[in-house]
Motif scaffolding. Structure first.
Motif, PDB file in Angstrom:
ATOM      1  N   LYS A  17     -27.420  16.049  79.597  1.00 41.19           N
ATOM      2  CA  LYS A  17     -26.959  16.865  78.475  1.00 41.19           C
ATOM      3  C   LYS A  17     -28.117  17.341  77.606  1.00 41.19           C
ATOM      4  O   LYS A  17     -28.089  18.445  77.062  1.00 41.19           O
ATOM      5  N   THR A  18     -29.164  16.525  77.488  1.00 45.33           N
ATOM      6  CA  THR A  18     -30.318  16.940  76.672  1.00 45.33           C
ATOM      7  C   THR A  18     -31.024  18.143  77.289  1.00 45.33           C
ATOM      8  O   THR A  18     -31.492  19.037  76.584  1.00 45.33           O
ATOM      9  N   TRP A  19     -31.102  18.164  78.604  1.00 43.45           N
ATOM     10  CA  TRP A  19     -31.740  19.294  79.308  1.00 43.45           C
ATOM     11  C   TRP A  19     -30.910  20.558  79.143  1.00 43.45           C
ATOM     12  O   TRP A  19     -31.435  21.631  78.880  1.00 43.45           O
ATOM     13  N   LEU A  20     -29.583  20.438  79.279  1.00 39.83           N
ATOM     14  CA  LEU A  20     -28.712  21.594  79.089  1.00 39.83           C
ATOM     15  C   LEU A  20     -28.812  22.126  77.667  1.00 39.83           C
ATOM     16  O   LEU A  20     -28.797  23.338  77.436  1.00 39.83           O
ATOM     17  N   GLN A  22     -31.455  21.924  75.705  1.00 44.82           N
ATOM     18  CA  GLN A  22     -32.743  22.609  75.575  1.00 44.82           C
ATOM     19  C   GLN A  22     -32.687  24.011  76.180  1.00 44.82           C
ATOM     20  O   GLN A  22     -33.234  24.969  75.614  1.00 44.82           O
ATOM     21  N   LEU A  23     -32.026  24.141  77.323  1.00 51.72           N
ATOM     22  CA  LEU A  23     -31.902  25.456  77.960  1.00 51.72           C
ATOM     23  C   LEU A  23     -31.074  26.402  77.100  1.00 51.72           C
ATOM     24  O   LEU A  23     -31.378  27.597  76.986  1.00 51.72           O
ATOM     25  N   THR A  24     -30.019  25.892  76.493  1.00 47.20           N
ATOM     26  CA  THR A  24     -29.162  26.726  75.655  1.00 47.20           C
ATOM     27  C   THR A  24     -29.891  27.193  74.407  1.00 47.20           C
ATOM     28  O   THR A  24     -29.669  28.307  73.917  1.00 47.20           O
ATOM     29  N   ALA A  25     -30.793  26.358  73.902  1.00 47.29           N
ATOM     30  CA  ALA A  25     -31.496  26.698  72.653  1.00 47.29           C
ATOM     31  C   ALA A  25     -32.682  27.625  72.872  1.00 47.29           C
ATOM     32  O   ALA A  25     -33.279  28.100  71.901  1.00 47.29           O
ATOM     33  N   GLN A  26     -33.046  27.894  74.119  1.00 45.28           N
ATOM     34  CA  GLN A  26     -34.198  28.748  74.374  1.00 45.28           C
ATOM     35  C   GLN A  26     -33.910  30.182  73.940  1.00 45.28           C
ATOM     36  O   GLN A  26     -32.837  30.725  74.214  1.00 45.28           O
ATOM     37  N   PRO A  27     -34.851  30.832  73.233  1.00 45.52           N
ATOM     38  CA  PRO A  27     -34.648  32.245  72.840  1.00 45.52           C
ATOM     39  C   PRO A  27     -34.692  33.157  74.059  1.00 45.52           C
ATOM     40  O   PRO A  27     -35.395  32.874  75.043  1.00 45.52           O
ATOM     41  N   SER A  28     -33.957  34.229  74.000  1.00 44.15           N
ATOM     42  CA  SER A  28     -33.944  35.192  75.110  1.00 44.15           C
ATOM     43  C   SER A  28     -35.277  35.943  75.163  1.00 44.15           C
ATOM     44  O   SER A  28     -35.905  36.186  74.139  1.00 44.15           O
TER      45      SER A  28
END
Length: 240
Positions: A17-20, A22-28
């Motif tokens: 869940k921590t990895w997911l 981090q991916l969700t929080a990445q700017p486009s």
């Protein structure tokens, strides 16, 4: 667990869940985006009524420098067609230098179109450009939708004289190597090549084309392409 056919072991486990998070929080990133809409996919496909079938081609235009033929074919009931365009270019076939340079010019044009017209090929459209005895032929095929647009795009970009010297050198070497390797063909293939050269003076042997092209400089090629399209006549036949 093992695969049924190859007996390769594998396992399944949920992503952390921590990895997911981090991916969700990445700017486009602006550089990562979907390609633009394919302009060759905008027309609806439709079939011609069988009543419009034409047993023979009909000439639509008959002028001194332009001839257009059309033939509607509904035998296969598919929304596909072909367009053949022949350009008579006197400055492409008067000398052996022009014949060799014209072959290279076509290679460079198609090399450039491979990128510029990639969207057309993904939409079910195909194109082919080749040298004939009096000039250059252009053929398009595939879905009838937007095929005229593809031909218009080819003709609009065809006079563009901008080829890099580096690409000129690369394709020149590639074409010369291809012609040089013709001496390694089967004897029957070499026989027909020599026979074609004897019967058609404007279709010389490949060894002669290779030796001529080998000495062609980039400056000479630029001068050739500036003269290539100055005089032209066209005739075309379309089949749908």
């Amino acid at each position: 667990m093992k695969l049924a056919w190859y007996h390769t072991p594998y396992s399944l486990e949920p992503l952390p869940k921590t990895w997911l998070a981090q991916l969700t929080a990445q700017p486009s990133k602006a550089a990562l985006r979907l390609p633009a809409a394919n302009r060759y996919l905008k027309t609806e496909l439709s079939l011609l009524p069988t009543s419009e079938h034409m047993p023979v081609a009909k000439q639509l235009v008959d002028e001194r420098s332009l001839s257009i033929w059309h033939k509607a074919d509904t035998d296969f009931q598919t929304p596909k067609g072909q367009i053949f365009l022949q350009l008579t270019l006197p400055n492409s076939c008067q000398t052996i230098v022009q014949l060799a340079a014209c072959r290279l010019w076509v290679e460079l044009v198609q090399d450039r179109f491979n990128q510029q017209l990639y969207a057309a090929t993904t939409a079910g459209l195909n194109y082919y450009i080749h040298v004939h005895r009096q000039g250059v032929s252009i053929q398009t095929s595939g879905l009838t939708a937007n095929q005229l647009q593809l031909l218009a795009d080819i003709l609009q970009q065809l006079p563009d004289p901008h080829f890099s010297e580096q690409r000129f050198i690369e394709l020149k070497q590639q074409l010369c190597r291809h012609w040089q390797n013709s001496s390694k063909n089967k004897p029957v293939a070499q026989l027909f090549s020599q026979l074609s050269a004897l019967l058609q003076p404007q279709n010389p042997e490949l060894e002669l084309l290779q030796s001529t092209l080998q000495t062609l400089s980039f400056a000479d090629f630029q001068h050739f392409q500036q003269q290539l399209l100055q005089q032209q006549h066209s005739g075309s036949a379309t089949c749908w």
